[in-house]
Motif scaffolding. Structure first.
Motif, PDB file in Angstrom:
ATOM      1  N   GLU A  89       7.157  15.361   1.682  1.00 18.67           N
ATOM      2  CA  GLU A  89       6.209  15.002   0.625  1.00 18.67           C
ATOM      3  C   GLU A  89       6.656  13.719  -0.081  1.00 18.67           C
ATOM      4  O   GLU A  89       5.840  12.837  -0.372  1.00 18.67           O
ATOM      5  CB  GLU A  89       6.082  16.142  -0.411  1.00 18.67           C
ATOM      6  CG  GLU A  89       5.450  17.407   0.127  1.00 18.67           C
ATOM      7  CD  GLU A  89       6.446  18.299   0.873  1.00 18.67           C
ATOM      8  OE1 GLU A  89       7.681  18.105   0.742  1.00 18.67           O
ATOM      9  OE2 GLU A  89       5.985  19.184   1.605  1.00 18.67           O
ATOM     10  N   GLU A  90       7.976  13.629  -0.352  1.00 16.69           N
ATOM     11  CA  GLU A  90       8.495  12.431  -1.003  1.00 16.69           C
ATOM     12  C   GLU A  90       8.345  11.211  -0.090  1.00 16.69           C
ATOM     13  O   GLU A  90       8.007  10.121  -0.555  1.00 16.69           O
ATOM     14  CB  GLU A  90       9.969  12.620  -1.376  1.00 16.69           C
ATOM     15  CG  GLU A  90      10.184  13.614  -2.494  1.00 16.69           C
ATOM     16  CD  GLU A  90      11.644  13.938  -2.710  1.00 16.69           C
ATOM     17  OE1 GLU A  90      12.058  13.975  -3.882  1.00 16.69           O
ATOM     18  OE2 GLU A  90      12.379  14.154  -1.722  1.00 16.69           O
ATOM     19  N   GLU A  91       8.585  11.415   1.202  1.00 17.57           N
ATOM     20  CA  GLU A  91       8.422  10.318   2.167  1.00 17.57           C
ATOM     21  C   GLU A  91       6.982   9.820   2.155  1.00 17.57           C
ATOM     22  O   GLU A  91       6.732   8.621   2.153  1.00 17.57           O
ATOM     23  CB  GLU A  91       8.797  10.777   3.583  1.00 17.57           C
ATOM     24  CG  GLU A  91      10.263  11.013   3.815  1.00 17.57           C
ATOM     25  CD  GLU A  91      11.054   9.727   3.949  1.00 17.57           C
ATOM     26  OE1 GLU A  91      10.458   8.639   4.105  1.00 17.57           O
ATOM     27  OE2 GLU A  91      12.280   9.817   3.877  1.00 17.57           O
ATOM     28  N   LEU A  92       6.010  10.748   2.133  1.00 17.95           N
ATOM     29  CA  LEU A  92       4.597  10.387   2.107  1.00 17.95           C
ATOM     30  C   LEU A  92       4.256   9.629   0.818  1.00 17.95           C
ATOM     31  O   LEU A  92       3.576   8.595   0.867  1.00 17.95           O
ATOM     32  CB  LEU A  92       3.721  11.640   2.237  1.00 17.95           C
ATOM     33  CG  LEU A  92       2.207  11.415   2.199  1.00 17.95           C
ATOM     34  CD1 LEU A  92       1.765  10.518   3.349  1.00 17.95           C
ATOM     35  CD2 LEU A  92       1.471  12.733   2.216  1.00 17.95           C
ATOM     36  N   PHE A 116       3.033   4.573  -1.892  1.00 20.11           N
ATOM     37  CA  PHE A 116       3.403   3.599  -2.912  1.00 20.11           C
ATOM     38  C   PHE A 116       3.588   2.221  -2.283  1.00 20.11           C
ATOM     39  O   PHE A 116       3.052   1.214  -2.769  1.00 20.11           O
ATOM     40  CB  PHE A 116       4.676   4.055  -3.632  1.00 20.11           C
ATOM     41  CG  PHE A 116       5.250   3.015  -4.544  1.00 20.11           C
ATOM     42  CD1 PHE A 116       4.672   2.776  -5.787  1.00 20.11           C
ATOM     43  CD2 PHE A 116       6.354   2.268  -4.165  1.00 20.11           C
ATOM     44  CE1 PHE A 116       5.195   1.813  -6.628  1.00 20.11           C
ATOM     45  CE2 PHE A 116       6.891   1.310  -5.004  1.00 20.11           C
ATOM     46  CZ  PHE A 116       6.301   1.077  -6.244  1.00 20.11           C
ATOM     47  N   TYR A 117       4.371   2.163  -1.186  1.00 19.96           N
ATOM     48  CA  TYR A 117       4.613   0.878  -0.530  1.00 19.96           C
ATOM     49  C   TYR A 117       3.313   0.275   0.010  1.00 19.96           C
ATOM     50  O   TYR A 117       3.091  -0.929  -0.085  1.00 19.96           O
ATOM     51  CB  TYR A 117       5.636   1.009   0.595  1.00 19.96           C
ATOM     52  CG  TYR A 117       7.042   1.243   0.098  1.00 19.96           C
ATOM     53  CD1 TYR A 117       7.583   0.466  -0.921  1.00 19.96           C
ATOM     54  CD2 TYR A 117       7.830   2.238   0.637  1.00 19.96           C
ATOM     55  CE1 TYR A 117       8.865   0.675  -1.383  1.00 19.96           C
ATOM     56  CE2 TYR A 117       9.116   2.460   0.184  1.00 19.96           C
ATOM     57  CZ  TYR A 117       9.634   1.672  -0.826  1.00 19.96           C
ATOM     58  OH  TYR A 117      10.898   1.882  -1.272  1.00 19.96           O
ATOM     59  N   ASP A 118       2.453   1.112   0.569  1.00 17.76           N
ATOM     60  CA  ASP A 118       1.167   0.617   1.069  1.00 17.76           C
ATOM     61  C   ASP A 118       0.337   0.027  -0.074  1.00 17.76           C
ATOM     62  O   ASP A 118      -0.267  -1.039   0.084  1.00 17.76           O
ATOM     63  CB  ASP A 118       0.380   1.752   1.749  1.00 17.76           C
ATOM     64  CG  ASP A 118       0.993   2.181   3.070  1.00 17.76           C
ATOM     65  OD1 ASP A 118       1.850   1.454   3.614  1.00 17.76           O
ATOM     66  OD2 ASP A 118       0.633   3.280   3.556  1.00 17.76           O
ATOM     67  N   LYS A 119       0.304   0.709  -1.221  1.00 15.06           N
ATOM     68  CA  LYS A 119      -0.450   0.223  -2.379  1.00 15.06           C
ATOM     69  C   LYS A 119       0.135  -1.104  -2.880  1.00 15.06           C
ATOM     70  O   LYS A 119      -0.607  -2.036  -3.207  1.00 15.06           O
ATOM     71  CB  LYS A 119      -0.417   1.281  -3.495  1.00 15.06           C
ATOM     72  CG  LYS A 119      -1.236   0.916  -4.693  1.00 15.06           C
ATOM     73  CD  LYS A 119      -2.713   0.870  -4.354  1.00 15.06           C
ATOM     74  CE  LYS A 119      -3.517   0.602  -5.601  1.00 15.06           C
ATOM     75  NZ  LYS A 119      -4.913   0.347  -5.297  1.00 15.06           N
ATOM     76  N   MET A 120       1.463  -1.195  -2.913  1.00 12.00           N
ATOM     77  CA  MET A 120       2.111  -2.437  -3.351  1.00 12.00           C
ATOM     78  C   MET A 120       1.771  -3.583  -2.397  1.00 12.00           C
ATOM     79  O   MET A 120       1.481  -4.701  -2.847  1.00 12.00           O
ATOM     80  CB  MET A 120       3.631  -2.256  -3.447  1.00 12.00           C
ATOM     81  CG  MET A 120       4.066  -1.280  -4.528  1.00 12.00           C
ATOM     82  SD  MET A 120       3.501  -1.729  -6.179  1.00 12.00           S
ATOM     83  CE  MET A 120       4.456  -3.184  -6.486  1.00 12.00           C
TER      84      MET A 120
END
Length: 135
Positions: A102-105, A110-114
């Motif tokens: 879940e944390e990995e997802l 987050f990285y995709d949004k950034m």
């Protein structure tokens, strides 16, 4: 001979670590090392190391003991108060970094949004630059 402040630490550390592992006698500890750790040593040699009576200790023995006790050779010999091996610190950090699926997802989202926000910002810069060039 010059008095080195770490000598007393060495005396206490080796003895304390030895006793903490249940080896109350030097003779019994020497037998344990010979039998289970594969290093031939006498109780006399251990005593000299514990009492820091040898100017040049048996470095192989220091290595065997530091590995057995799970401390650095410098800690064992009283030269530092930092008693954790580098490999253990690295492993400990890796254990703390391990994330659940879940944390990995969440991290990936987050990285995709950034990345998306950065791309939009770059696109807006390019559009402004193009407008300035047209004027």
């Amino acid at each position: 001979m010059e008095n080195k402040p770490y000598k007393n630490k060495c005396r206490n550390r080796i003895r304390e670590l030895r006793i903490a592992r249940g080896h109350n006698s030097l003779r019994g500890f020497a037998e344990f090392i010979n039998t289970h750790l594969g290093y031939e040593v006498s109780a006399s040699a251990l005593s000299q190391l514990e009492l820091h009576r040898r100017e040049n200790p048996y470095w192989e023995l220091v290595d065997v003991l530091s590995t057995y006790f799970g401390v650095t050779a410098d800690y064992l010999m009283g030269k530092t108060d930092y008693n954790v091996r580098k490999e253990e610190v690295i492993k400990d950090r890796e254990d703390k970094v391990t994330k659940s699926p879940e944390e990995e997802l969440l991290m990936q989202q987050f990285y995709d949004k950034m990345r998306e926000m950065y791309a939009e910002k770059e696109k807006a810069k390019e559009e402004r630059r193009a407008l300035k060039e047209d004027n």
